[in-house]
Design a protein around this motif. Structure first.
Motif, PDB file in Angstrom:
ATOM      1  N   VAL A 121      -3.041 -29.607 -20.141  1.00 60.15           N
ATOM      2  CA  VAL A 121      -3.622 -28.732 -21.260  1.00 60.15           C
ATOM      3  C   VAL A 121      -3.704 -29.712 -22.644  1.00 60.15           C
ATOM      4  O   VAL A 121      -3.037 -30.827 -22.515  1.00 60.15           O
ATOM      5  CB  VAL A 121      -2.699 -27.832 -21.370  1.00 60.15           C
ATOM      6  N   ASP A 122      -4.053 -29.078 -23.574  1.00 59.21           N
ATOM      7  CA  ASP A 122      -3.928 -29.949 -24.935  1.00 59.21           C
ATOM      8  C   ASP A 122      -3.000 -30.065 -25.612  1.00 59.21           C
ATOM      9  O   ASP A 122      -2.871 -30.814 -26.996  1.00 59.21           O
ATOM     10  CB  ASP A 122      -5.487 -29.168 -25.607  1.00 59.21           C
ATOM     11  N   GLY A 123      -1.990 -29.267 -25.454  1.00 54.28           N
ATOM     12  CA  GLY A 123      -0.526 -29.101 -26.141  1.00 54.28           C
ATOM     13  C   GLY A 123       0.454 -28.996 -25.475  1.00 54.28           C
ATOM     14  O   GLY A 123       0.418 -29.089 -24.215  1.00 54.28           O
ATOM     15  N   LEU A 124       1.593 -28.943 -26.048  1.00 55.95           N
ATOM     16  CA  LEU A 124       3.092 -29.006 -25.376  1.00 55.95           C
ATOM     17  C   LEU A 124       3.139 -27.631 -24.622  1.00 55.95           C
ATOM     18  O   LEU A 124       2.831 -26.522 -24.987  1.00 55.95           O
ATOM     19  CB  LEU A 124       3.985 -29.011 -26.333  1.00 55.95           C
ATOM     20  N   VAL A 125       3.533 -27.415 -23.573  1.00 52.21           N
ATOM     21  CA  VAL A 125       3.636 -26.294 -22.569  1.00 52.21           C
ATOM     22  C   VAL A 125       5.036 -25.864 -22.922  1.00 52.21           C
ATOM     23  O   VAL A 125       5.946 -26.336 -22.226  1.00 52.21           O
ATOM     24  CB  VAL A 125       3.228 -26.646 -21.134  1.00 52.21           C
ATOM     25  N   THR A 126       5.104 -24.754 -23.363  1.00 55.49           N
ATOM     26  CA  THR A 126       6.467 -24.063 -23.844  1.00 55.49           C
ATOM     27  C   THR A 126       7.184 -23.251 -22.835  1.00 55.49           C
ATOM     28  O   THR A 126       8.361 -23.033 -23.028  1.00 55.49           O
ATOM     29  CB  THR A 126       6.272 -23.373 -25.290  1.00 55.49           C
ATOM     30  N   SER A 127       6.207 -22.677 -21.988  1.00 54.85           N
ATOM     31  CA  SER A 127       6.665 -21.676 -20.869  1.00 54.85           C
ATOM     32  C   SER A 127       5.988 -21.696 -19.881  1.00 54.85           C
ATOM     33  O   SER A 127       4.656 -21.961 -19.872  1.00 54.85           O
ATOM     34  CB  SER A 127       6.946 -20.316 -21.624  1.00 54.85           C
ATOM     35  N   CYS A 128       6.231 -21.180 -18.515  1.00 51.28           N
ATOM     36  CA  CYS A 128       5.586 -21.054 -17.472  1.00 51.28           C
ATOM     37  C   CYS A 128       6.213 -20.028 -16.381  1.00 51.28           C
ATOM     38  O   CYS A 128       7.006 -19.697 -16.797  1.00 51.28           O
ATOM     39  CB  CYS A 128       5.236 -22.381 -16.766  1.00 51.28           C
TER      40      CYS A 128
END
Length: 396
Positions: A121-128
């Motif tokens: 994705v284009d940004g930091l992934v903060t949660s999943c």
């Protein structure tokens, strides 16, 4: 050491038990410290009927631990190039999803340790979070304050909701039925996204007075809990929407610092929370009081988990450790007993006459399910007859 039918540790020789468990002086609760990560431990889970533990860390690894030995038995590594923000297992414990600041989301096979797919994705992934039916993964993306929904079978982006919030999405999760996605944000709002209708069905602006750090559904999907940097926890009735006219149930004085995490027990009777004050709090949901406070971590508590049996607590922290707490005999601690007595009684509904009756907090609600009158050997629904008054003659 061995496991019983409920997946709990069986006691062995006293000397061996003493070597395996420490006891925090303030909490008087036996615990173990699990050490293998070299960075903050961001999430923790019980797996395989509480016989395994799963953790993720800023050190870029995810580890599977043996419950009995409290040692890692498998390490999932060398695939993320940045800190892992969260790991989340599927309900069948066969796979897990991980999110990272390296801008990727990955699906793993827990048995083989192989990555099944990786999505950028284009940004930091903060949660999943993975849906209960294991068909979709949702993740929070820092760049566009959005959420991304990924198809687990095809590894394709089903939907990317840009600017879903006005600030960073801190946490997102599916409801138990996999029909709604809750997301919380630094903008202090809560949003519920309908997966089928593809629109926001519930939006709560200003739900807290500061950043909302976590959210979780009860296992029946009726309640939603949110944790915040305003030091508070709130429980929302999202099933009936009752919160619209009476607000949320507020758990006051939750922590002395920001609350980082929250999770319900499977029966929704208790709630577990962790905070930046380095404590873990066990709550009675119905009465909204603290049953137990656990202390011991040297830094912020980042995540908490409760076993299905409610006999074990997991906590992971910024101090790079995980703690496993034994709750089997916590009701016998004098401080817990005194706290219950100070709170007083709660109301319970009689299963026979369906009338409310008071129950002390230290009583077992699963045992005392009937009111006093229905527990009588031969209860009577009629008033007893008064004794006859003897007739007396009148005096002239």
């Amino acid at each position: 050491m061995s496991l019983n039918d409920q997946g709990c540790l069986l006691k062995t020789k006293p000397s061996e038990e003493e070597n395996m468990w420490d006891s925090e002086r303030l909490s008087q609760i036996p615990f173990r410290v699990l050490q293998a990560h070299s960075g903050a431990v961001t999430s923790c889970h019980f797996l395989f009927e509480d016989t395994r533990i799963l953790t993720s860390s800023h050190d870029g690894t995810t580890k599977l631990w043996d419950f009995i030995t409290s040692s890692p038995i498998c390490e999932y590594t060398d695939d993320h190039s940045g800190p892992i923000s969260e790991c989340n297992p599927t309900r069948d414990n066969k796979r897990m999803v991980t999110s990272s600041y390296d801008k990727t989301v990955k699906l793993w096979d827990l048995e083989t340790g192989k990555v099944l797919w990786s999505v950028s994705v284009d940004g930091l992934v903060t949660s999943c979070n993975v849906s209960g039916d294991a068909k979709h993964v949702v993740c929070g993306v820092d760049m566009d304050n959005g959420i991304c929904i990924i198809d687990c079978a095809t590894a394709s982006k089903v939907m990317y909701i840009k600017d879903h919030h006005t600030s960073t999405v801190t946490r997102c999760c599916f409801d138990p039925e996999s029909q709604r996605i809750c997301s919380v944000s630094s903008d202090t709002s809560v949003k519920l996204w309908d997966v089928t209708a593809r629109r926001t069905t519930i939006q709560i602006k200003g739900a807290h007075n500061n950043v909302i750090s976590d959210c979780c559904f009860s296992f029946n999907g009726r309640s939603l809990c949110t944790a915040s940097w305003d030091k508070g926890l709130k429980i929302w009735d999202v099933n009936t929407g009752d919160f619209r006219h009476r607000g949320a149930d507020h758990l006051f004085s939750a922590h002395t610092g920001s609350v980082s995490s929250c999770v319900f027990s499977q029966d929704a009777s208790v709630l577990l929370s962790g905070g930046y004050d380095r404590t873990i709090v066990l709550w009675d949901v119905q009465s909204k009081y603290k049953k137990l406070v656990l202390k011991g971590h040297a830094d912020w508590v980042l995540d908490v988990a409760l076993s299905a049996s409610k006999k074990w607590i997991l906590s992971s922290a910024k101090d790079s450790t995980v703690r496993l707490w034994n709750l089997e005999n916590y009701e016998e601690i004098p401080a817990v007993i005194e706290n219950k007595k100070a709170i007083g009684s709660r109301l319970s509904k009689c299963e026979e006459c369906e009338k409310p009756f008071p129950v002390a907090h230290w009583d077992n609600a699963n045992v005392i399910a009937k009111c006093f009158f229905c527990r009588l050997p031969t209860p009577s629904n009629t008033m007893p007859s008064l004794p006859a008054v003897p007739q007396t003659s009148s005096c002239n």
